[in-house]
Design a protein around this motif. Structure first.
Motif, mmCIF file in Angstrom:
data_model
loop_
_atom_site.group_PDB
_atom_site.id
_atom_site.type_symbol
_atom_site.label_atom_id
_atom_site.label_comp_id
_atom_site.label_asym_id
_atom_site.label_seq_id
_atom_site.Cartn_x
_atom_site.Cartn_y
_atom_site.Cartn_z
ATOM 1 N N LEU A 541 0.822 -1.210 0.000
ATOM 2 C CA LEU A 541 0.000 0.000 0.000
ATOM 3 C C LEU A 541 0.854 1.258 0.000
ATOM 4 O O LEU A 541 0.521 2.248 -0.672
ATOM 5 N N LEU A 542 1.942 1.255 0.756
ATOM 6 C CA LEU A 542 2.833 2.423 0.753
ATOM 7 C C LEU A 542 3.478 2.608 -0.617
ATOM 8 O O LEU A 542 3.618 3.747 -1.097
ATOM 9 N N LYS A 543 3.840 1.501 -1.232
ATOM 10 C CA LYS A 543 4.406 1.607 -2.575
ATOM 11 C C LYS A 543 3.373 2.125 -3.556
ATOM 12 O O LYS A 543 3.682 2.955 -4.436
ATOM 13 N N LYS A 544 2.142 1.678 -3.380
ATOM 14 C CA LYS A 544 1.063 2.162 -4.248
ATOM 15 C C LYS A 544 0.832 3.653 -4.037
ATOM 16 O O LYS A 544 0.614 4.410 -4.992
ATOM 17 N N GLN A 545 0.877 4.099 -2.771
ATOM 18 C CA GLN A 545 0.726 5.521 -2.481
ATOM 19 C C GLN A 545 1.831 6.334 -3.132
ATOM 20 O O GLN A 545 1.590 7.404 -3.707
ATOM 21 N N GLU A 546 3.061 5.815 -3.030
ATOM 22 C CA GLU A 546 4.179 6.523 -3.649
ATOM 23 C C GLU A 546 4.005 6.626 -5.156
ATOM 24 O O GLU A 546 4.292 7.668 -5.769
ATOM 25 N N GLN A 547 3.540 5.535 -5.732
ATOM 26 C CA GLN A 547 3.314 5.569 -7.184
ATOM 27 C C GLN A 547 2.228 6.575 -7.550
ATOM 28 O O GLN A 547 2.358 7.312 -8.537
ATOM 29 N N LEU A 548 1.153 6.622 -6.763
ATOM 30 C CA LEU A 548 0.087 7.593 -7.028
ATOM 31 C C LEU A 548 0.588 9.026 -6.870
ATOM 32 O O LEU A 548 0.263 9.909 -7.676
ATOM 33 N N LYS A 549 1.376 9.268 -5.822
ATOM 34 C CA LYS A 549 1.932 10.608 -5.632
ATOM 35 C C LYS A 549 2.849 10.991 -6.780
ATOM 36 O O LYS A 549 2.830 12.130 -7.274
ATOM 37 N N LEU A 550 3.660 9.994 -7.227
ATOM 38 C CA LEU A 550 4.564 10.266 -8.335
ATOM 39 C C LEU A 550 3.795 10.589 -9.607
ATOM 40 O O LEU A 550 4.125 11.531 -10.341
ATOM 41 N N LYS A 551 2.736 9.823 -9.862
ATOM 42 C CA LYS A 551 1.909 10.104 -11.038
ATOM 43 C C LYS A 551 1.252 11.477 -10.934
ATOM 44 O O LYS A 551 1.154 12.218 -11.921
ATOM 45 N N GLN A 552 0.785 11.851 -9.738
ATOM 46 C CA GLN A 552 0.148 13.147 -9.535
ATOM 47 C C GLN A 552 1.129 14.282 -9.785
ATOM 48 O O GLN A 552 0.796 15.283 -10.442
ATOM 49 N N LEU A 553 2.361 14.103 -9.266
ATOM 50 C CA LEU A 553 3.377 15.132 -9.502
ATOM 51 C C LEU A 553 3.726 15.245 -10.977
ATOM 52 O O LEU A 553 3.884 16.355 -11.522
ATOM 53 N N GLN A 554 3.864 14.065 -11.617
ATOM 54 C CA GLN A 554 4.174 14.095 -13.048
ATOM 55 C C GLN A 554 3.062 14.774 -13.841
ATOM 56 O O GLN A 554 3.310 15.534 -14.780
ATOM 57 N N LYS A 555 1.805 14.521 -13.445
ATOM 58 C CA LYS A 555 0.676 15.140 -14.129
ATOM 59 C C LYS A 555 0.667 16.649 -13.937
ATOM 60 O O LYS A 555 0.431 17.418 -14.879
ATOM 61 N N GLU A 556 0.964 17.085 -12.699
ATOM 62 C CA GLU A 556 1.011 18.519 -12.433
ATOM 63 C C GLU A 556 2.123 19.193 -13.207
ATOM 64 O O GLU A 556 1.946 20.287 -13.754
#
Length: 721
Positions: A541-556
């Motif tokens: 779950l923490l890895k999934k959260q990190e991936q989601l945060k990374l995708k969000q940052l990349q999108k921004e």
């Protein structure tokens, strides 16, 4: 908003209830003295490493007092003989010595047959070793001399190196007997060298590896071996020589096959009057030469062939002697020095071997007679040896026509005590079935594989059983006995209750490389939480959260780049614009960028403040995972006697794993040597300090309740993950 407003008071009330419950638990778990972790205990008790005593420095000291002390230590007769109470003890020792000598005479003749030697050498073995033990021994009641178990072990060696027949043809009996005497005497010297050497280096503890069930099972099997070996003399049969594994089975089968050829037997008078030796071919003792034999040097060329058997005989002989010696010492309130006993027995065999004796130990039957007839000291043994000397010098010829069947009958009768040990199976079945297993394996291996291999198998099996038993100790979760600071297994004590929020775990054995993994697995199982599953799910779950945060940052970042590029293309610049206009435009752009960056920093600060107020996203609760129903784990390490590197690694992993699932770990009841080993192994660091180690379980429980981690707001499901 309405739902949020409605749930707020309920959450507050639940939080207050949990706080009040925790406060009540703190009040229930208090101590009249300060809580003691390892740091406080060391400071209070002024703990320091015990000074190391270097024994070898004492051994190397040279002085008159040291030499005199060594003389008294290794020649005990100089200590007890000057204090000998003649009036009180002499009569009892005299009667006891004569009684033992009367038994020693026929046993010496008979046990020589067991060793495959002419009977007279049994008389020699009943004189020299007994007198030597009188000078060096520390037990006042054991009767040293020929013994059935030792004799049959010697017999297996002499028959293998000097067989009865070679290639199915009879060999010269005189040459055969001479060869066997040389083998037996050389074996005795080698046995003595082993025993003296082990005694001088204080290696007497080696006998501790021979447990009582092992010794009793071994001697019982040896008694069966002795009984079977005497059947040929009882029935007057001539049997082939069998040695090695299954030799006992082959001998029994041959006796049964040749039983119709057996001869009737009489006693010495009948044998002499009727000439049984010549008329019915009845075996008799034969010539017993008068006088003593001169000393003979051992045949060193035989050492390589005898070394294995010699060590086995040395250990078995010492085990029998020291076990009997300690029994009598406890009964009569005196001390037996195991290392000096090893030296005394070794000198008896060493000097006896030079005078053509075979290896000896102490006899159980004669020792009991020596004690029961009033024996008080080693003087009884000296008197019995002098009586045997008289027989050797003057009266030996009277036993010339004694049938060997009579000696065999004497041997069989004396096996009665050892054969009664078969009843051990019933008592051990009720008392301890692991000891029964050792007894049965020892007995079976000795019967089937012969005496030397049987002992090796028995020792290896008993040591392996110890390892297996430490691999599978009793693991328990402890609860507090009401109104006490005592903690016991909740599965065994119905009134012992687990402390809310705290798990106390204990193993009945020390933790080392052979059982460290079992300890960790049992701990996680008994805690009722699938620790490994929770850790793996948390990491996912923490890895999934990190991936989601990374995708969000990349999108921004992508949106910002698109916005910047679109702004750049929409602005048209006039080539004729003057330099002043460009400068003014740049100044305005810089001002706008500063304002924009300032707004972004304010937004980031506000966002950070909101995140700090929000719960940590890495907790089990935030991740939607079930939380353990306890906040602290206490490891009762009172059973630890030592730690190795595998144990250190396992303990560190336990701290790491349980902290991953938000459970704090403490240790309790470690002994000082274990704490020293933990320090030497660099176990303590910034994350694990001596503040995590407490003097007792109750100290640790009290501290854990006073410093809890957050307790779950809702009860954890009983379903195991």
């Amino acid at each position: 908003m309405g739902l949020a407003d409605a749930s707020g008071p309920r959450d507050t009330q639940a939080l207050l209830s949990a706080t009040q419950a925790m406060e009540l638990r703190r009040r229930d778990y208090h101590m009249e003295r300060p809580l003691l972790n390892q740091e406080h205990l060391e400071e209070l008790g002024r703990w320091g490493s015990a000074p190391r005593t270097r024994q070898w420095q004492t051994w190397l000291q040279c002085s008159r007092a040291r030499a005199y002390a060594l003389l008294l230590q290794h020649l005990p007769v100089l200590v007890w003989l000057p204090r000998y109470p003649v009036r009180d003890w002499l009569l009892g020792d005299l009667l006891s010595g004569l009684s033992v000598a009367i038994m020693q005479l026929p046993q010496g003749l008979a046990y020589a047959l067991l060793a495959g030697l002419p009977p007279v050498f049994g008389l020699y073995s009943s004189f020299y070793p007994v007198f030597i033990y009188f000078l060096f021994g520390t037990s006042r009641h054991i009767s040293v001399g020929t013994f059935a178990v030792m004799s049959v072990m010697v017999g297996s060696v002499t028959e293998s190196l000097a067989p009865q027949a070679l290639n199915d043809s009879m060999i010269n009996e005189t040459a055969r007997d001479a060869a066997r005497v040389q083998v037996a005497s050389t074996l005795s010297v080698l046995v003595g060298l082993f025993q003296v050497g082990l005694g001088l280096i204080h290696f007497g503890f080696v006998v501790t590896y021979l447990s009582e069930p092992l010794v009793r099972g071994y001697t019982t099997a040896a008694a069966v071996q002795v009984f079977v070996s005497q059947l040929k003399y009882v029935f007057g049969l001539h049997l082939s020589s069998h040695s090695g594994p299954l030799s006992l089975i082959y001998t029994v089968l041959e006796v049964c096959w040749k039983l119709p050829q057996s001869k009737l037997i009489g006693a010495t008078g009948i044998s002499y009057g009727m000439g049984l030796k010549h008329r019915f071919e009845v075996d008799v003792v034969g010539n017993i030469p008068a006088g003593l034999v001169p000393p003979v040097a051992p045949n060193t060329q035989l050492f390589s062939k005898l070394v294995g058997s010699a060590f086995t005989i040395a250990v078995v002989g010492f085990a029998i002697a020291i076990s009997l010696g300690k029994i009598f010492a406890l009964r009569h309130a005196y001390r037996v020095d195991s290392n000096q006993e090893l030296v005394a027995l070794g000198l008896s065999n060493l000097i006896g071997g030079i005078f053509q004796c075979f290896p000896v130990s102490c006899s159980m039957s004669r020792s009991l007679v020596q004690e029961s007839t009033g024996g008080n000291s080693q003087v009884a043994g000296a008197i019995s040896s002098l009586f045997i000397l008289l027989i050797i010098v003057k009266l030996g010829e009277l036993f010339h026509d004694l049938p060997k069947a009579v000696l065999a009958a004497i041997i069989i009768v004396n096996l009665k005590g050892m054969l009664r040990q078969l009843s051990d199976m019933r008592s051990l079945w009720k008392a301890n079935r692991a000891d029964l297993l050792i007894w049965l394996v020892t007995f079976t291996a000795t019967i089937l594989l012969n005496l030397d291999l049987g002992l090796v198998v028995a020792v290896i099996f008993s040591l392996l059983l110890v390892v297996v038993r430490t691999q599978m100790p009793h693991y328990s979760v402890l609860g507090q006995v009401p109104d006490t600071d005592i903690y016991r297994d909740v599965a065994e004590y119905s009134e012992a209750k687990e402390v809310p929020g705290v798990k106390v775990f204990r193993s009945s054995a020390t933790v080392y490389f052979a059982n460290a993994e079992f300890y960790s697995d049992a701990l996680k199982q008994r805690c009722g939480v699938d620790v490994d599953f929770l850790i793996s799910q948390k990491k996912k779950l923490l890895k999934k959260q990190e991936q989601l945060k990374l995708k969000q940052l990349q999108k921004e970042e992508k949106l910002q780049k698109q916005a910047a590029s679109s702004k750049g293309t929409s602005v048209s610049i006039n080539v004729n614009t003057s330099l002043e206009d460009m400068r003014s435009n740049n100044v305005e752009d810089c001002k706008m960028m500063q304002v924009s960056s300032g707004d972004k920093m304010e937004d980031a600060t506000a966002s950070g403040q909101e995140d700090s107020k929000a719960p940590d996203g890495s907790t089990l609760k935030a991740l939607g995972l079930p939380q353990p129903d306890f906040h602290s784990l206490i490891l009762d390490l009172g059973a630890l006697s030592f730690v190795d590197t595998v144990c250190l690694k396992s303990l560190k992993n336990i701290f790491h794993d349980f902290r991953e699932i938000e459970v704090e770990v403490y240790m309790a009841a470690c002994h000082s040597p274990v704490v020293s080993q933990l320090e030497a192994g660099h176990f303590f660091d910034a994350s694990i300090t001596k503040k995590h180690l407490f003097a007792s379980v109750h100290d640790a429980v009290t501290f854990a309740l006073q410093h809890p981690r957050p307790v779950p707001d809702s009860p954890v499901s009983d379903t195991r993950l």
